[in-house]
Each structure stands twice: as C-alpha cells, then as structure tokens.
Design an enzyme around this catalytic site. Structure first.
Site, PDB file in Angstrom:
ATOM      1  N   HIS A 269      17.158  55.326   2.362  1.00 40.61           N
ATOM      2  CA  HIS A 269      16.577  56.320   3.277  1.00 40.61           C
ATOM      3  C   HIS A 269      17.037  56.087   4.713  1.00 40.61           C
ATOM      4  O   HIS A 269      16.264  56.246   5.656  1.00 40.61           O
ATOM      5  CB  HIS A 269      15.044  56.290   3.213  1.00 40.61           C
ATOM      6  CG  HIS A 269      14.497  56.800   1.914  1.00 40.61           C
ATOM      7  ND1 HIS A 269      14.346  58.139   1.657  1.00 40.61           N
ATOM      8  CD2 HIS A 269      14.090  56.160   0.787  1.00 40.61           C
ATOM      9  CE1 HIS A 269      13.855  58.294   0.423  1.00 40.61           C
ATOM     10  NE2 HIS A 269      13.697  57.116  -0.127  1.00 40.61           N
ATOM     11  N   ASP A 332      11.499  51.819  -0.581  1.00 41.46           N
ATOM     12  CA  ASP A 332      11.416  52.637  -1.794  1.00 41.46           C
ATOM     13  C   ASP A 332      12.770  53.249  -2.141  1.00 41.46           C
ATOM     14  O   ASP A 332      13.655  53.360  -1.299  1.00 41.46           O
ATOM     15  CB  ASP A 332      10.401  53.761  -1.577  1.00 41.46           C
ATOM     16  CG  ASP A 332      10.742  54.595  -0.353  1.00 41.46           C
ATOM     17  OD1 ASP A 332      11.166  54.003   0.669  1.00 41.46           O
ATOM     18  OD2 ASP A 332      10.599  55.830  -0.402  1.00 41.46           O
ATOM     19  N   GLU A 333      12.918  53.631  -3.373  1.00 37.97           N
ATOM     20  CA  GLU A 333      14.018  54.466  -3.834  1.00 37.97           C
ATOM     21  C   GLU A 333      15.392  53.954  -3.383  1.00 37.97           C
ATOM     22  O   GLU A 333      16.049  54.552  -2.534  1.00 37.97           O
ATOM     23  CB  GLU A 333      13.801  55.923  -3.361  1.00 37.97           C
ATOM     24  CG  GLU A 333      12.517  56.511  -3.947  1.00 37.97           C
ATOM     25  CD  GLU A 333      12.284  57.951  -3.532  1.00 37.97           C
ATOM     26  OE1 GLU A 333      11.746  58.719  -4.354  1.00 37.97           O
ATOM     27  OE2 GLU A 333      12.601  58.314  -2.366  1.00 37.97           O
ATOM     28  N   VAL A 334      15.774  52.827  -3.974  1.00 35.41           N
ATOM     29  CA  VAL A 334      17.065  52.206  -3.642  1.00 35.41           C
ATOM     30  C   VAL A 334      17.929  52.197  -4.900  1.00 35.41           C
ATOM     31  O   VAL A 334      17.925  51.223  -5.645  1.00 35.41           O
ATOM     32  CB  VAL A 334      16.843  50.764  -3.115  1.00 35.41           C
ATOM     33  CG1 VAL A 334      18.179  50.149  -2.709  1.00 35.41           C
ATOM     34  CG2 VAL A 334      15.885  50.774  -1.935  1.00 35.41           C
ATOM     35  N   GLU A 384       8.106  49.104  -4.763  1.00 35.78           N
ATOM     36  CA  GLU A 384       9.397  48.597  -5.228  1.00 35.78           C
ATOM     37  C   GLU A 384       9.710  47.199  -4.682  1.00 35.78           C
ATOM     38  O   GLU A 384      10.531  46.490  -5.253  1.00 35.78           O
ATOM     39  CB  GLU A 384      10.550  49.522  -4.793  1.00 35.78           C
ATOM     40  CG  GLU A 384      10.677  50.800  -5.606  1.00 35.78           C
ATOM     41  CD  GLU A 384      10.030  51.981  -4.941  1.00 35.78           C
ATOM     42  OE1 GLU A 384       9.036  51.755  -4.219  1.00 35.78           O
ATOM     43  OE2 GLU A 384      10.497  53.107  -5.142  1.00 35.78           O
TER      44      GLU A 384
END
Lengths: 703, 703
Positions: A269, A332-334, A384
């Site tokens: 992000h 988050d979201e890696v 995460e």
C-alpha cells in the site's frame, strides 16, 4: 421504571465509588432493560443510570463552573458546552458569567486532578453525574472524565412542556473497553481537515477515544513532510495535510479526549511514496499514484539499509506531529510479487534464512519496531503482522476475522477488533451492534487472556466516499459500535438502539455533521429541478450494495465522481426496517394489525405512484436514467404487495399462475440494479408467502 | 426563437467586435424577450445571446486548453471548471489531460493578455463565447473576461436526453455597470472565513466583482492587527480574521475576478475599537463591546492628533492586506452626542469655525482621506459623508435613498447604489429587481452625469444572520441584483427571473452554498424528532417580517441565538407567489382555470391538515410553541379559502355574517406573529373578494 429495578440501582449505588477504577473488560450482569431508557436518547448508554423524579431547567440562567482542578482544556470544554446549549435551546450564555461564582451555578464540575500528559488507553474516563431540580454535579478523577460526562449531560438536554430541561438522574459511568476507535482513510479519497474535525465532534459525542488516521496509501500520501517533500508534493495530487493542520487536528482531538494514532501503511500500500522516492521500492519503477482500487504490487524494499535510513529520518520528523504512544505500521495485504521478482531480495532471503514473504515482512516489522522504539512508540498493525518474531508491546488489529484477535490474546498480545465493523461494507447498525469483541471464540478465552482485548475500531475506508458523503457512511451507524465498546455487554435491545440512534442522528446533524443533509444535496443535483419527494421516497427504500460488490464492478478509479443515486442513498433503509416489521405483524394477524395494515397499504400506494411521477423525467437526466429499473421494480413490488394484502385481508388465495408470476417479480426486484438494492423486496416476499403463495428465495442479505 | 429575433441578432453580430470596450452605462435597447431564454438558466442574462441548433456534448472526453496568454490564475480557473463539471456530471477530468494538446480540446480559451495588476472597476470584463457541436471557444481581452465566460459556460451545462451537454450559442457579453458588489457585515455576527469563501464562489457565479467587507463595528473588530493587538484581542470576543486568513481570502477573491474593499467604519460604529484603546474615543470610557443593535453613542475623537497618528499607523498596516485602490471609511449614523458632551471638542469646533457635527465629520473625513491618499487609496463612504469639502476621487454609497446617488453624480462624484438592496430587509427578489441605479430621479440626469453612477451593492447586514443562516438571506435573491447590475436594463421579465433564479439556486447549492439546506438543518433541530413535512409546509408559506421590524421588537442582542422558526424560514415564499397567481386566475375564470383550481384546493387542504399534524407536538417543544398561532391562522385561512372556492365554483355567495367573519379572519391572519408573516393571506383575501364578499384591507406588504 419498575420497583425491582429501582431497588437494584439502590443496591448498586452502595457498591460504587465516585472514582471508578479503569477495568478493561468490565463485565457486568445488569440485565438489559429498555424500559428504563424510555424518553432518553443517550448513546452510548451509561454503565449505570438511575432515573429520579423532577427535572433541572435549562434556561437563560444556565451556567457551569469548574470548582476543582482546572486547565485550559476544561475551560474550553465548558465554553463549548455553553455554546452548544445556546445553539440548541436559545439559552444565552453571557461571556464572563462564570465570574458570578458557584452559588448560582447550574452545573458544578469537580475534577480531582490532571490526567495523562499524552492520553493513553489507561486514562481514567469514568465520571459521576447527578442531576437534580436545583443543579447538576459532575465529579471525575480526570479532565477526560469531565469531557465524557459533559457529552452525557448534553445528550440529556431535551425540550419538554416547560421549556428545555434535563431529567433528574444519577449516572455512574465507566467504559467497558479502553480502546474505542474510528479509522478514517484520508487516502483513497481526500478528506479535508474540516471534515476530520466535525467527525471528531461526532466521535466525542459517542465517547469514542481513538482517531485512527490512515495517512498513506497506494492512492495518496497525505502528510506534508519537510524532510522528504516529494512524498506529499508528488504523491498527493496536492491534497495533503500541512504540518500546521495536523497539529491543529491533534490538539482538537485532545480537547475532546481523543487520541490520534497515525497509520503509515507499509511495506505494501505504498505506491504513492515511490512516485517521489522510487529508490524505496522493490521494483525498478518508475511509479505513478495508484488510481484503481485493490491490492497493488509495489512494496518497500525491506532488504536495503537505505530504506531504514529513510524511515528513521521520516519517523523522527513525524513523531513530533503525533504524540500518541502508538504508531500504526499497517502491514496488510502484502502479496510479495515485487519481492519475488527481485533477485537481490531473493538472495537476501536465502542469506538470512527467511522461508517466505511472511518471514521477510516480519524482518521488516522488527526493524520498524526498533526504529519506533527509539522514539518511544509502540506499534499497531493489521493481523497479517502476527509472527513469533515480533517484539512485545504491540497491538494487533484484527480485520480478517476473530482469529487474529483470539490468537493475539492467547499469545499475551494486546489486540483490537475491526472485523464486522467495516462501515464501507454498508451493513445495518444492528449487524454491527451484534459484534462483540468478547463473543464467539473470544468468549472461550480465560479472564486473564480476555484482558488483552482492548476494544476495537470502526473502519471508514474511503474508496467509495468523498468529503461530501463520508459523514453519511459513518453516522449514525458508528453510534452502535461506540455503544458496544462503551456500554455493558448486556445492553443489546435493537429496537431501543434504533430509537436512540434516531435521536443521536438529529443531535449530530444539529451541530455540524452532514450525514442527513448530504442526501438532499446530492439528490437535488440529480433531480435538476424535479421536486424531491418522489426521489426521496425511492431512495428511502434503497441501500447501496454490500461488502465488496461495488469494487467488484471493476469500473471504479479514484477519478470517478461519486455523485450517483447509490452515493446519495443512505447505508441503511429505516423505511425498509419499519415496513418489514409492519408486514410481519400483518401476516401474523391480518385482521388485528389495523395500524400496520394501513401503513403497509400507504407505502405500497406511494411506491406504485412513483413511475407516474418519475418516468417522464428520468431519461432526460443523464445521472438518473439508471434509476428507471428501480422505479419499475419497486412499483412491481407494490402491485404484488397490494394483491397479497388484499388476499390476506379477505382470506383468499392468489391463483397459482398469478402467485408464480408474483414470486418471480419479487425475486427479480431483489437483485441489485445501479449498485442499489430495493430493501423492501424481502418483506413483500413475506407478505406474498403469508397468503400461501409459496416462498421467495434468494433475495437480499440478512440484516 | 422567432425569426424576427434571429434576424435582429444577425444584424447585431455585425456590429459587435470581439474585444468589447468597457462602457460604464452601456444602455441598450434590446427588447426583453423571455422566450429567447427558454430552457436556459443563466443569471445574469448576457448582453447578447444567440441560440443556434445542436449541442456540445460534455462527456468523458471533455477538457479545456488555454491557447493564448496564460497565468497561474487562469490555470487554476480551468482546474476549477473541470472539477465543477466533474462533480456535477460525472465526467472525468484526467489530471494532465491538457498535455493532449488543442486538437481534441472541447474548450479553447484565448485570452489576449494580462489584466490589471490590482483589479479595478475599469478592468475589461467582456468575453465572447461560441459553443458549437464540436467545440466551444472563449475569447477575451483579459483573464477576468475568461473568468466571466467560464461561469457562463458552467451555467449552460445541462442534462438532456443524450447525457450532459451545452446548447449551441453565441454569447457576446459585457456588463452594464462596472461596480457590482455584495457587502458582508462580519461584525454584528461573526462570519467565518469558509463562509466568506463559499459566498465568493456564489458571487463569481453571478458575476459580481466587489466584496465589500464590513470589518469593524460597535459589536466587533474582526481583523488581526499586529500593531494594535488590543483591537482584535479585546474587541472581537476571539472572533477575528488572522492576517493570513485575510490574505488567503483576498487571493481567493482575485482568483474569481472579485475585488475586496475593506470597510472600517468611522467615526461612529466604533465602540469595539475603544475597548482596547479608549484614548481614541470622544468620551471618558471605559467601553465594552456593543451587544445591542442600533446607533450607538461612542465616536472617535476627530480633534485629537493622536487619533490620526493611530490611524496612520493602522492604515499603513492594513493596506498591505488589502491591495484594492479603494478603502471604505463608513461614515454613517453619527449622532454626535459624545462630541456635544465633550467641552474640548466643542472648543475645537469654535476655534476651527465648524458649524455643526456635519462640518466636524467632514473635517475628520478630509484628514482620513489625506492619510489614505498617502497610501494611494481613494475613499468610499456612506452618503452621510457627502460634503463640499471632500476631496475628489471618492465614491459615495447611497443607502438612505436615491438622493445621495443623484446629488453625487450631479457634483461629478462617482457613486454606487445600495438603497433598495438591503438583503436584511427581507424583500422579494422581484422588488430588488425593480430597483435600477439609472431609474427614477437618476433617469433625469444627463448622459455625462450618469457615467458617474458606477453600479451598486447588495448589503448583507448581519444583525439577524449567523454563519448558519447568512447564505439563505443572500441567495438566490442576490442573483436578481447581480442581473440588474450586469444585464441590459431591458431585461425585466419577473416570471422569467424567478424561473432562472430557481435554476441558479440549485446550481449554487450544488457547489457548496447552504441557502436551501440551512432550513432543513434548523427545522430539524426545532422538530426534535417530529417528521419535517408539516413544518416545512408551514414554513413554505411564511416569511420573516420586513425592514426594521425585527430590531424594533427590542428583544435582540448579539448574544441571542438565531435558531427559531423565523430564522429557519426563507426570505421569500415561492409557494405564496405561486398560490397568489393561481388564485388570480381562478378568480378571473372560475370555470376555466381547472389546473389552478385544483392546485389551490390541494394547498388549502394541506394547510387545513396542519393543526392535526402539529398541535399535539408544539407545546412540548419549547422553540416551536410560538408557531401555534401561525398554524391556527393558516388553517383558518384554509377554511375561508375553501368556502370561497366553493362559492366561486358554484356561483353562490357567502351570507353577510359569514363573509364578515371571513374577512376578519383573513385580516387577523395577515398580522405578524412570532416575527413571521403568513404570505398567502392576501391571496386568500382576493379569493374571498372574488366571491363578492368585500375586500380585505391592511394585509402584508406589497411584493
């Protein structure tokens, strides 16, 4: 109030002291008694409230005096109180009236001493408020307690036959959880300072105490950095907070007993960072500000020492702006693709014996935690980041489910809940209200483990909100979440919640939030001269599609204006709620439920009239053309409903072909159109089913 | 459009050049032809507009390019244009799209060269705009011309069956008067910077070019002075503009082609100066900030050299903030009692052979003019300052009548009109529209003398507005005044004005003005949970009392909140206007006017239903209790109206006793209550009179 309850409160009072201790998971066994709340609009409901007879008049003579410890923050709070009462009631607060002394004061405030220099989650927020016919008294250990008590007092002011007054009560109040937050994503769409401020006012009203400010994203870097000016100059399209604005907002929040936890989301992000500083990235670049929604590939390079030198200097600059002891690192979201494609990073992982991207992210987080520890900051991160290698003192924010929360608590890590509280998923207040950080798998934890669950945060991700519509997605639903985090777990009556949210909603709008008026403004533009009532009647029964259905259309980028009927329409249709309950009563007792039957008939007639009012005008209004199928389906539902109501009332049956056509119509009407759902479709389905015409399946989500 | 008109425009075009000369009193003889305006919502109407066939699509490919002279101000203007189109239509302006070059551009803007460094009233504001099916072109001599043309273009964008588009037109436009202002009084009530800004946006939309900013008063000194900090510290209750805010607003105005003329009213209306600096006053002091409305006694001491030393240093500081070549010195309402009571001042007058307070004020004004001349500033003053001793180059602002205007023009002094344009007097748009600076006694002036009449200003005095309600008092009525000052004198059709003001009103609200939504917000607070429609129906037929009737109640001070029904209610009842016209048609043709009869009957039925909807709730709402007699009177009017309508339709007569009672009822309903007028009373009176039941006299003021 029943005698039993009165006796209960009397007993309870004996057991309570003025300065209530902070208990992070204060579980009480007070039974939920909505009747005790009759006529009061408080949100969140206090831990203990006793009604007494009489009222305190709020008239031209009203004024408040600080009798104990004081500080400028408290003086400003009293000033705000008087201004707000003045605006609401017409009472005149004369400047300098305080000089009149305590003898004639309407409200005596006694605060024992100063609170924490930088407010933390251990701050004592408790207060005791007694309102009698002569005066009100507010007693607290800390200034934050005063702030909480004043909000309760303000919500108690109401208009009655004699003018304005506050009913006589004794309130002894302490929050159930110490971390009660709202995340505002200022990145996907730009949220200007004044919008943040009015939402801080709203947060204060419902006793939330953490603004989790999401400040960097693929789509925008929103803080002025003097050390690394290309961050905001190239990463923000010119929409960023100056350092002065940040300081002002942090001070504004502190004045309202609200902490500000900044989030700089890393290592994913982060595209907007790389527009100006591509050397931070794991790929070759160049990079442009992200315009689409979703998970993006660019990640920070966790293997380069230069990344940490940059972050050290960056953090050193930012901690001056954000005094809170916590710093949110995101995490988050890696997906890690950019890492996988970089041979140097792959070599590093082999050298350091890092098995996978999770190990590499943990490595990065540990380095980051060290940098932040040097600045006396603990980290918060999305679930995460949970990894055995992480240092102590971190807080895990659980967004993907309850699992992260439970696992963290088992590991003796502090944790907060956001799963179930995503405001952008457009769920009902009731649904958010049913989420409890200590329920489900968390209820199985031991008492000691449960103390690690500090509370939670509502999350306002901004892919589908702008400065104009964000309030309407936050309020009043966030009031339900705030109550879950503050009030005893036993306060669960949903009808009473909705009654009080309605009061809260008007109260918030009354001092500057725009969650109600935004719809009028947007519909007005869509209507382009058309009278609003038919459009409002349509919008009243609609809700935007849920969860990730809007991004799933694939048509959105950050450059697409959010100015359609779906943006104007409120997240929760109270009309659908009311209509559904009326239908259920009519079905249960077709002959007896007279008022409900009349209400249902009136609504059906209104919906049937909409094509006549709207069809001639929709096609010549480019932005409204998409509403046509909704108008048609709603009118179709109305016809089905009228036929069913008639059958129910006369005790007859629809013939099988008619029933089948009706079922098909309801089912079709239940499908999303123009990213909107007709929320009365299920109720019309139940009305139809009530005639014995068979069940309609597969219509919109449960509430 | 008729063929005659087309031919007329064709001829006219031959006579026009692109760069139109500035003509201060451009009198044209174009006949007013509302038909030519059908479907267009422009306010002000341009000096020349020719409709052509076809439309320019405004879709995702829309973008504008500056092809001639450019400067950052123009780039920002194009950016605003694209943002506003995006917000209104859903069209996407991709950042950096301009790079695509002129070939595919939708709008080509060609500006010949830079304008005045500091905009003055001689600035060329003319523009030529042609819109064809392929593209639009805007040609101007100056950047200010571009700003004017872009506002026209924006107002032309409309939704049609094919999406959004701009009808093909040729517009050649130049203002009739060069000084077109709005006064905003930021003193009686505090008007925060953001409210000033959104009103500057509104001003720009209707091509006003002067913000006359009333900055000091008995009730408040609103500018930060670093040299004399006690001015704002002690004179403002903390509500003042910082110097940064002033600079930002002046720049914001310049970006929109608007001059900012500051007014520091002297020697009267100066109490707030004296709280911190009593030595400036003519009396012994001490002084407190004024809280009541009206003319106050404290005056500056015009005889003390120290007064001028103070003013010299003050002006020297302020001129850096306000670059406009004009400075408003006020000069109104100087009763002079404090001068009469001061022996030293009396002696001075004898020594200097000053006959009376007028001579003394003229002495003061001359000194002030000298100080300002040293800073290259000319003065503007209210008509009281007219005196033979005044220097040349001043502008007289006529507020007490047309006399000052005419006298100034005769003396060869520049002058502007405000009499008839006091927005706080709550008159109809039509009434303001009928006021013309070149009409009445001014029409008798010679052509040369008329050139001294530069235009005029709408005045928003703020005794009875707050930041929350000020927009509703300014808009949309100021659009009528703006049109009078910009458009040819022959554009006078009031029905067409109201049609276009309605479009303007929604347009303004669409980009941030709050004149429509403010009522909802205020009524919502008053309603305290009651559904709004009945209250809105009531407010729809009401108007606040006119002229000085509100201050005449004597109950107001600056500390009294403005949060009652009178504050929520809009200044002009469009319902009353529509109802009145329908009644007149029904009376003229009881059998024929079917639609009008139905409309009248529906309205009457609605009003008759209001007691049922509202009576049970008013008394328990302290702020609404005063509405009860209005509800009752309106229902009474409805009964009279229904009886009259029946009599009219059936060709019968009311019996004499019934007629007399009805007349009395109408007359009583016409009297103000709760500082509000029921504006449909006269029409019900006419309906009654139409039955032959006799005339009702003495009901509210003419519109």
């Amino acid at each position: 109030m029943s005698r039993t309850v009165l006796r209960y409160f009397a007993l309870l009072n004996l057991a309570l002291t003025v300065a209530l201790p902070v208990t992070t998971t204060a579980q009480t066994t007070v039974p939920d008694d909505p009747a005790a709340r009759a006529g009061l609009g408080l949100v969140p409901w206090p831990s203990h409230l006793e009604r007494q007879s009489g009222r305190l008049a709020v008239d031209g003579g009203f004024y408040a005096v600080l009798t104990g410890y004081t500080e400028p923050r408290l003086e400003r709070a009293v000033d705000r109180l008087e201004r707000r009462i003045a605006a609401r009631t017409g009472v005149i607060p004369l400047p300098g009236r305080q000089a009149a002394g305590t003898a004639g004061a309407t409200l005596l405030i006694r605060c024992e001493g100063p609170g924490e220099k930088v407010q933390s989650w251990t701050e004592d927020e408790s207060y005791r408020l007694t309102v009698g016919p002569e005066r009100a008294e507010l007693e607290t250990a800390t200034p934050v307690g005063v702030l909480r008590g004043l909000e309760t007092l303000l919500q108690l002011v109401r208009s009655d036959g004699e003018g304005f007054g506050i009913p006589a009560v004794v309130v002894e109040d302490v929050p159930r959880f110490p971390w009660r937050g709202l995340l505002i994503d200022a990145c996907r769409h730009w949220i200007p300072p004044e919008v943040i401020k009015r939402n801080l006012d709203g947060m204060a009203a419902v006793k939330l105490n953490v603004l989790h400010w999401h400040l960097s994203e693929d789509q925008g870097f929103r803080v002025e950095s003097r050390r690394y000016p290309k961050l905001h100059e190239l990463g923000s399209d010119g929409n960023y907070y100056t350092q002065d604005e940040i300081r002002e907002i942090v001070a504004y929040a502190r004045d309202r007993g609200i902490r500000v936890v900044p989030e700089f989301d890393m290592p994913g992000h982060t595209t907007s960072w790389f527009v100006g500083y591509p050397e931070l990235a794991s790929g070759p670049g160049p990079y442009e500000i992200g315009r689409r929604w979703g998970v993006m590939k660019p990640h920070m390079d966790p293997t380069a020492r230069s990344t940490y030198r940059f972050l050290r200097r960056f953090i050193d600059e930012m901690v001056d702006l954000f005094p809170d002891p916590y710093w949110h690192i995101g995490g988050d979201e890696v997906p890690g693709d950019e890492w996988a494609e970089n041979p140097r990073i792959q070599t590093f992982m082999i050298d350091e014996e890092l098995a996978d991207k999770h190990d590499l992210q943990a490595w990065f987080n540990r380095e980051l935690a060290d940098l932040l520890a040097d600045e006396d900051r603990s980290i918060v991160g999305w679930d995460e980041i949970l990894h055995p290698d992480l240092p102590e003192g971190i807080v895990i924010q659980s967004w993907r489910g309850m699992e992260g929360l439970v696992q963290a608590a088992r590991e003796g890590r502090h944790t907060i809940l956001s799963n179930g509280w995503y405001l952008d998923h457009i769920q009902s207040a009731a649904r958010h209200y049913r989420v409890d950080p200590l329920s489900g798998p968390a209820a199985e934890l031991g008492p000691e483990e449960q103390t690690f669950i500090l509370g939670g945060e509502a999350c306002m991700w901004s892919e589908f909100v702008t400065a104009e519509t964000i309030d309407s997605r936050i309020w009043p639903r966030t009031g339900a979440i705030a109550e879950r985090l503050w009030s005893p777990a036993t306060v669960t009556d949903e009808d009473d919640l909705y009654r009080r949210l309605d009061v809260l909603s008007r109260y918030l709008e009354g001092f500057g939030l725009t969650h109600l008026s935004a719809r009028t403004a947007l519909l007005d533009r869509l209507a382009d001269g058309l009278p609003l009532p038919p459009l409002e009647a349509l919008s009243d029964v609609l809700e935007p599609v849920k969860g990730y259905q809007r991004p799933a259309t694939g048509r959105y980028t950050s450059l697409i204006p959010l100015n359609r009927l779906v943006d104007a329409t409120r997240p929760e249709s109270l009309t659908a709620r009311r209509f559904g309950r009326a239908v259920d009563r009519v079905v249960a007792d077709p002959a007896g439920a007279v008022e409900e039957r009349q209400y249902v008939a009136e609504q059906l007639a209104l919906w049937r009239s909409l094509p006549g009012a709207l069809y001639p005008h929709l096609q010549e209004r480019a932005l409204l053309a998409e509403a046509e199928p909704l108008v048609g389906d709603l009118a179709g539902l109305a016809e089905v409903g009228e036929a069913a109501l008639k059958a129910l009332t006369t005790g007859t049956r629809l013939d099988p072909a008619e029933a089948e056509a009706a079922r098909a119509k309801v089912q079709a009407a239940g499908r999303p159109k123009a990213e909107l759902l007709i929320m009365v479709a299920p109720a019309v389905g139940r009305l139809l089913e009530g005639t014995g015409a068979g069940a309609v399946v597969d219509i919109p989500p449960a509430r």
